[in-house]
Write a protein that holds these residues in place. Structure first.
Motif, PDB file in Angstrom:
ATOM      1  N   GLU A 200      -8.847  -3.895 -12.084  1.00 47.17           N
ATOM      2  CA  GLU A 200      -7.849  -3.364 -11.167  1.00 47.17           C
ATOM      3  C   GLU A 200      -7.528  -1.919 -11.517  1.00 47.17           C
ATOM      4  N   ASN A 201      -7.363  -1.125 -10.489  1.00 48.62           N
ATOM      5  CA  ASN A 201      -6.933   0.261 -10.653  1.00 48.62           C
ATOM      6  C   ASN A 201      -5.434   0.299 -10.378  1.00 48.62           C
ATOM      7  N   PRO A 202      -4.606   0.636 -11.372  1.00 50.29           N
ATOM      8  CA  PRO A 202      -3.160   0.614 -11.163  1.00 50.29           C
ATOM      9  C   PRO A 202      -2.623   1.799 -10.362  1.00 50.29           C
ATOM     10  N   GLU A 203      -3.487   2.721  -9.969  1.00 52.86           N
ATOM     11  CA  GLU A 203      -3.011   3.912  -9.261  1.00 52.86           C
ATOM     12  C   GLU A 203      -2.714   3.669  -7.774  1.00 52.86           C
ATOM     13  N   PRO A 204      -3.635   3.125  -6.975  1.00 54.86           N
ATOM     14  CA  PRO A 204      -3.327   2.961  -5.543  1.00 54.86           C
ATOM     15  C   PRO A 204      -2.372   1.801  -5.302  1.00 54.86           C
ATOM     16  N   ALA A 205      -1.779   1.786  -4.115  1.00 57.93           N
ATOM     17  CA  ALA A 205      -0.944   0.652  -3.723  1.00 57.93           C
ATOM     18  C   ALA A 205      -1.819  -0.587  -3.578  1.00 57.93           C
ATOM     19  N   GLN A 206      -1.293  -1.724  -3.973  1.00 59.18           N
ATOM     20  CA  GLN A 206      -2.012  -2.978  -3.783  1.00 59.18           C
ATOM     21  C   GLN A 206      -1.581  -3.643  -2.478  1.00 59.18           C
ATOM     22  N   LEU A 207      -0.305  -3.918  -2.313  1.00 58.51           N
ATOM     23  CA  LEU A 207       0.213  -4.380  -1.031  1.00 58.51           C
ATOM     24  C   LEU A 207       0.373  -3.183  -0.098  1.00 58.51           C
ATOM     25  N   THR A 208       0.186  -3.398   1.179  1.00 63.05           N
ATOM     26  CA  THR A 208       0.362  -2.318   2.148  1.00 63.05           C
ATOM     27  C   THR A 208       1.846  -2.076   2.399  1.00 63.05           C
ATOM     28  N   ARG A 209       2.137  -0.965   3.045  1.00 66.00           N
ATOM     29  CA  ARG A 209       3.530  -0.673   3.381  1.00 66.00           C
ATOM     30  C   ARG A 209       4.134  -1.793   4.233  1.00 66.00           C
ATOM     31  N   GLU A 210       3.370  -2.278   5.216  1.00 67.85           N
ATOM     32  CA  GLU A 210       3.893  -3.324   6.085  1.00 67.85           C
ATOM     33  C   GLU A 210       4.166  -4.598   5.301  1.00 67.85           C
ATOM     34  N   GLU A 211       3.290  -4.923   4.353  1.00 66.62           N
ATOM     35  CA  GLU A 211       3.487  -6.127   3.548  1.00 66.62           C
ATOM     36  C   GLU A 211       4.718  -5.996   2.650  1.00 66.62           C
ATOM     37  N   HIS A 229       6.516  -4.556  -9.302  1.00 65.85           N
ATOM     38  CA  HIS A 229       5.596  -4.030 -10.292  1.00 65.85           C
ATOM     39  C   HIS A 229       4.977  -2.769  -9.687  1.00 65.85           C
ATOM     40  N   ALA A 230       5.181  -1.644 -10.346  1.00 64.43           N
ATOM     41  CA  ALA A 230       4.755  -0.372  -9.749  1.00 64.43           C
ATOM     42  C   ALA A 230       4.340   0.587 -10.844  1.00 64.43           C
ATOM     43  N   GLU A 231       3.044   0.883 -10.902  1.00 64.32           N
ATOM     44  CA  GLU A 231       2.528   1.812 -11.911  1.00 64.32           C
ATOM     45  C   GLU A 231       2.100   3.123 -11.268  1.00 64.32           C
ATOM     46  N   GLY A 232       1.152   3.078 -10.350  1.00 60.95           N
ATOM     47  CA  GLY A 232       0.706   4.293  -9.689  1.00 60.95           C
ATOM     48  C   GLY A 232       1.747   4.839  -8.738  1.00 60.95           C
ATOM     49  N   LEU A 233       1.612   6.109  -8.404  1.00 60.93           N
ATOM     50  CA  LEU A 233       2.646   6.806  -7.640  1.00 60.93           C
ATOM     51  C   LEU A 233       2.732   6.322  -6.190  1.00 60.93           C
ATOM     52  N   ASP A 245      14.709  -3.204  -5.038  1.00 57.67           N
ATOM     53  CA  ASP A 245      15.897  -2.973  -5.861  1.00 57.67           C
ATOM     54  C   ASP A 245      15.570  -2.423  -7.237  1.00 57.67           C
ATOM     55  N   THR A 246      14.447  -2.842  -7.807  1.00 59.28           N
ATOM     56  CA  THR A 246      14.055  -2.334  -9.119  1.00 59.28           C
ATOM     57  C   THR A 246      12.576  -1.996  -9.137  1.00 59.28           C
ATOM     58  N   ILE A 247      12.267  -0.936  -9.873  1.00 61.51           N
ATOM     59  CA  ILE A 247      10.876  -0.543 -10.116  1.00 61.51           C
ATOM     60  C   ILE A 247      10.538  -0.929 -11.549  1.00 61.51           C
ATOM     61  N   GLU A 248       9.555  -1.817 -11.684  1.00 54.96           N
ATOM     62  CA  GLU A 248       9.132  -2.278 -13.003  1.00 54.96           C
ATOM     63  C   GLU A 248       7.998  -1.401 -13.523  1.00 54.96           C
ATOM     64  N   HIS A 249       8.149  -0.876 -14.687  1.00 51.46           N
ATOM     65  CA  HIS A 249       7.222   0.035 -15.369  1.00 51.46           C
ATOM     66  C   HIS A 249       7.434   1.471 -14.876  1.00 51.46           C
ATOM     67  N   GLY A 250       7.057   1.780 -13.664  1.00 48.82           N
ATOM     68  CA  GLY A 250       7.370   3.071 -13.055  1.00 48.82           C
ATOM     69  C   GLY A 250       6.921   4.276 -13.856  1.00 48.82           C
ATOM     70  N   LEU A 251       5.778   4.159 -14.504  1.00 44.99           N
ATOM     71  CA  LEU A 251       5.364   5.212 -15.431  1.00 44.99           C
ATOM     72  C   LEU A 251       4.939   6.500 -14.737  1.00 44.99           C
ATOM     73  N   ALA A 252       4.746   6.467 -13.418  1.00 47.29           N
ATOM     74  CA  ALA A 252       4.278   7.664 -12.709  1.00 47.29           C
ATOM     75  C   ALA A 252       5.401   8.453 -12.056  1.00 47.29           C
ATOM     76  N   VAL A 253       6.638   7.987 -12.129  1.00 42.10           N
ATOM     77  CA  VAL A 253       7.698   8.621 -11.338  1.00 42.10           C
ATOM     78  C   VAL A 253       7.989  10.049 -11.778  1.00 42.10           C
ATOM     79  N   HIS A 254       7.645  10.393 -13.007  1.00 47.25           N
ATOM     80  CA  HIS A 254       7.890  11.768 -13.474  1.00 47.25           C
ATOM     81  C   HIS A 254       7.042  12.778 -12.708  1.00 47.25           C
ATOM     82  N   ARG A 255       5.988  12.310 -12.048  1.00 45.25           N
ATOM     83  CA  ARG A 255       5.104  13.221 -11.316  1.00 45.25           C
ATOM     84  C   ARG A 255       5.719  13.698 -10.002  1.00 45.25           C
ATOM     85  N   ASP A 256       6.772  13.040  -9.537  1.00 48.15           N
ATOM     86  CA  ASP A 256       7.307  13.331  -8.202  1.00 48.15           C
ATOM     87  C   ASP A 256       8.833  13.439  -8.253  1.00 48.15           C
TER      88      ASP A 256
END
Length: 419
Positions: A200-211, A229-233, A245-256
């Motif tokens: 798995e690549n943690p960068e792209p979204a896995q579920l779509t926006r609609e999902e 669960h959110a790793e990639g931006l 309500d919560t972002i788990e991990h969120g390691l990419a948020v510093h980029r934006d």
């Protein structure tokens, strides 16, 4: 055992809203609530009060990111049964529930009185919640997501008992309803792939926006919160925009920086889980493919950057250990302070901020009307935050008015009330 009235006398108080001073306090507990908090001002100790002789009282801590896997002892050296040997007596699946009970006891006796199970095999988090609530086993209050809602993915192969794979908005809506049917207290979704899955690549979204939008809509409509669960931006941004309500991990948020501003504006809490990146990068590198270890080393650096950036942007932060062994979650508090939080902000992340992120407004402070979840410790955590990770310094734990742990020897008065 719950005392009809429990008075803790002659103590310093420590919570995220209280000034650091030398005032000595009395805390009166009636039933499962804090009934009164007042300075003793030289008054004589009531006959039934427990004299803490200057120890500190802090709110019971909250772990907002726990995986209660009864069978997984790989990340918990020294906890649970030794590895099964070939030719030895077969171990039934049900043995895992005894491990789960031991896990719950270790957690609450470390000062964590509430935990949020963000994914466990075969609804074990729900079973543990019921066992604790019914008084069958001692443990923290458990909030469980049931199974994690994910897209069909490689992670679904590795974590089949933990995942509910769903594709398309209608199937995602059904998956959310299934978790609620099965006893979930909140919903957990995979906005991105997992760093612990080689394919798995943690960068792209896995579920779509609609999902993601449907999952949030259905959960919120029925009164449940959503953790992503959110790793990639990209996946993180979609999850925040769609109202999780919560972002788990969120390691990419510093980029934006704009995303951080949006999180602060919407009240989205970041649960950084620094310890899990230490696990892959440093603690258990021999247990993972080298590509994941190398990735974890990069992610560890980013995760610390994201904590600092989130703090600067005014984003709420909650403690989430996402590691083991059970009872060791306060190491995450020390790491949050290492990442740039002040000791007061770290204490807040482990108490009040975490409580609000979970929708539990009745805990996280040492104040009248709050649920009586408390830890009693030798030293003041705002002077030495590491005291919350020092088991030798832990004198007692009170959960909903019950004394669930008391140190031996000098704490006989507390031990007399221990259930």
């Amino acid at each position: 055992m719950t005392a009809e009235q429990l008075v803790l006398w002659n103590a310093h108080l420590a919570d995220a809203e209280r000034p650091l001073d030398d005032t000595r306090w009395s805390v009166t507990i009636v039933g499962d609530r804090i009934h009164a908090v007042h300075p003793i001002d030289g008054a004589e100790r009531p006959v039934d009060a427990i004299d803490l002789d200057g120890a500190s009282i802090a709110p019971g801590m909250i772990d907002a990111h726990l995986h209660a896997l009864s069978g997984e002892i790989v990340r918990n050296p020294g906890f649970g049964p030794p590895p099964e040997l070939k030719g030895g007596e077969p171990r039934p699946r049900e043995l895992g529930y005894f491990v789960l009970a031991a896990l719950a006891k270790a957690i609450v006796e470390s000062g964590f009185t509430t935990v949020r199970d963000v994914g466990s095999d075969d609804l074990e988090g729900v079973a543990l919640r019921q066992a604790v609530d019914l008084g069958i086993v001692p443990g923290p209050q458990v909030l469980s997501c049931g199974r994690i809602v994910s897209a069909t993915s490689p992670g679904g192969v590795l974590f089949t008992p933990m995942y509910r794979q769903a594709d398309g908005p209608h199937e995602v809506r059904k998956a959310v309803r299934e978790q609620i049917r099965d006893g979930a207290d909140f919903i957990k979704i995979m906005a991105t792939g997992a760093r612990s899955v080689e394919r798995e690549n943690p960068e792209p979204a896995q579920l779509t926006r609609e999902e993601i939008a449907v999952a949030v809509e259905e959960a919120h409509r029925l009164g449940l919160r959503v953790a992503a669960h959110a790793e990639g931006l990209t996946g993180t941004r979609i999850a925040v925009e769609e109202g999780v309500d919560t972002i788990e991990h969120g390691l990419a948020v510093h980029r934006d920086p704009a995303l951080l501003e949006l999180m602060a504006e919407k009240g989205t809490t970041l649960v950084p889980t620094l310890s899990t990146f230490h696990d892959l990068a440093e603690r258990f590198p021999e247990s993972f493919p080298q590509v994941l270890v190398d990735q974890a080393k990069r992610q560890l650096e980013e995760a610390y950057q994201s904590v600092a950036a989130a703090r600067a942007a005014g984003v709420a932060i909650a403690l989430g250990h996402d590691s083991g062994p059970p009872g060791d979650a306060a190491i995450e508090l020390i790491r949050l302070v290492d990442a740039g939080l002040t000791p007061r902000e770290g204490l807040d992340a482990a108490t009040r901020s975490a409580a609000l992120a979970l929708g539990l407004e009745d805990r996280g402070l040492v104040a009248q009307g709050q649920r009586a979840d408390l830890v009693i410790i030798d030293r003041h955590p705002l002077r030495d935050i590491s005291v919350l990770h020092d088991r030798a310094a832990l004198r007692g734990v009170v959960k909903a008015g019950d004394v669930v742990y008391a140190r031996s020897a000098e704490d006989q008065s507390l031990r007399a009330l221990e259930g």
